[in-house]
Design an enzyme around this catalytic site. Structure first.
Site, short mmCIF file in Angstrom:
data_model
loop_
_atom_site.label_atom_id
_atom_site.label_comp_id
_atom_site.label_asym_id
_atom_site.label_seq_id
_atom_site.Cartn_x
_atom_site.Cartn_y
_atom_site.Cartn_z
N CYS A 1 63.44 -11.54 63.03
CA CYS A 1 63.40 -11.31 64.48
C CYS A 1 62.00 -10.97 64.98
O CYS A 1 61.79 -10.93 66.20
CB CYS A 1 64.34 -10.17 64.85
N ASP B 1 60.55 -8.10 64.68
CA ASP B 1 60.43 -6.68 65.01
C ASP B 1 59.61 -5.94 63.95
O ASP B 1 59.48 -6.38 62.82
CB ASP B 1 61.81 -6.04 65.14
N CYS C 1 65.48 -3.37 67.51
CA CYS C 1 66.72 -3.35 68.28
C CYS C 1 67.46 -2.02 68.08
O CYS C 1 67.02 -1.15 67.33
CB CYS C 1 67.60 -4.51 67.83
N CYS D 1 68.54 -5.75 60.06
CA CYS D 1 67.78 -4.70 60.78
C CYS D 1 67.69 -3.43 59.93
O CYS D 1 66.70 -2.70 60.01
CB CYS D 1 68.45 -4.38 62.10
FE1 FES Z 1 65.05 -7.10 64.93
FE2 FES Z 1 67.30 -5.77 64.70
S1 FES Z 1 67.00 -7.69 65.69
S2 FES Z 1 65.38 -5.25 63.91
#
Ligand code: FES
Length: 122
Positions: free
Chosen positions: A33, A35, A58, A102
């Site tokens: 993602c 992140d 998230c 995640c």
């Molecule tokens: Fe990226 Fe959860 S969608 S850490």
């Protein structure tokens, strides 16, 4: 759907922020993602005395990081390395399947921080 524990923890996460003059820092990114998670550790001898996290992630990343940081506080480095994302997921009464990745972010960031500490001190 998220469990009530995930929702409650996301709304009121523990250990958010940075530590001034940390003994170790671990930063990892999630290739699924994009992140990012950053973990700061204070370490005394072999024991994690303080831990904080910052994330661009998230709700599942925030909730799992909050739980993971609570689990590692007060543990030795070796004990902290044994904590798995499955332990964190269980503590949150589960995660939706598409959010399992995640939970790996905090585990990997803690490992990266411990690696950082050991490479600085060996
Ligand atoms: Fe990226 Fe959860 S969608 S850490």
């Amino acid at each position: 759907m998220y469990s009530q524990k995930v929702i409650d923890t996301f709304k009121n996460p523990k250990n958010v922020g940075a530590i001034e003059n940390p003994d170790a820092v671990g930063t990892v990114g999630n290739s699924n993602c994009g992140d990012i998670m950053k973990i700061y550790l204070k370490i005394d001898g072999d024991v994690i005395t303080d831990v904080k996290f910052e994330t661009f992630g998230c709700a599942a990343a925030v909730a799992t990081s909050s739980v993971a940081t609570e689990m590692v506080k007060g543990k030795t480095l070796d004990e902290a390395l044994k904590i798995k994302n499955s332990d964190v997921i269980a503590a949150l009464d589960g995660l939706p399947a598409q959010k399992i990745h995640c939970s790996v972010l905090a585990e990997e960031a803690i490992k990266a921080a411990i690696d950082d500490y050991r490479s600085r001190n060996n």
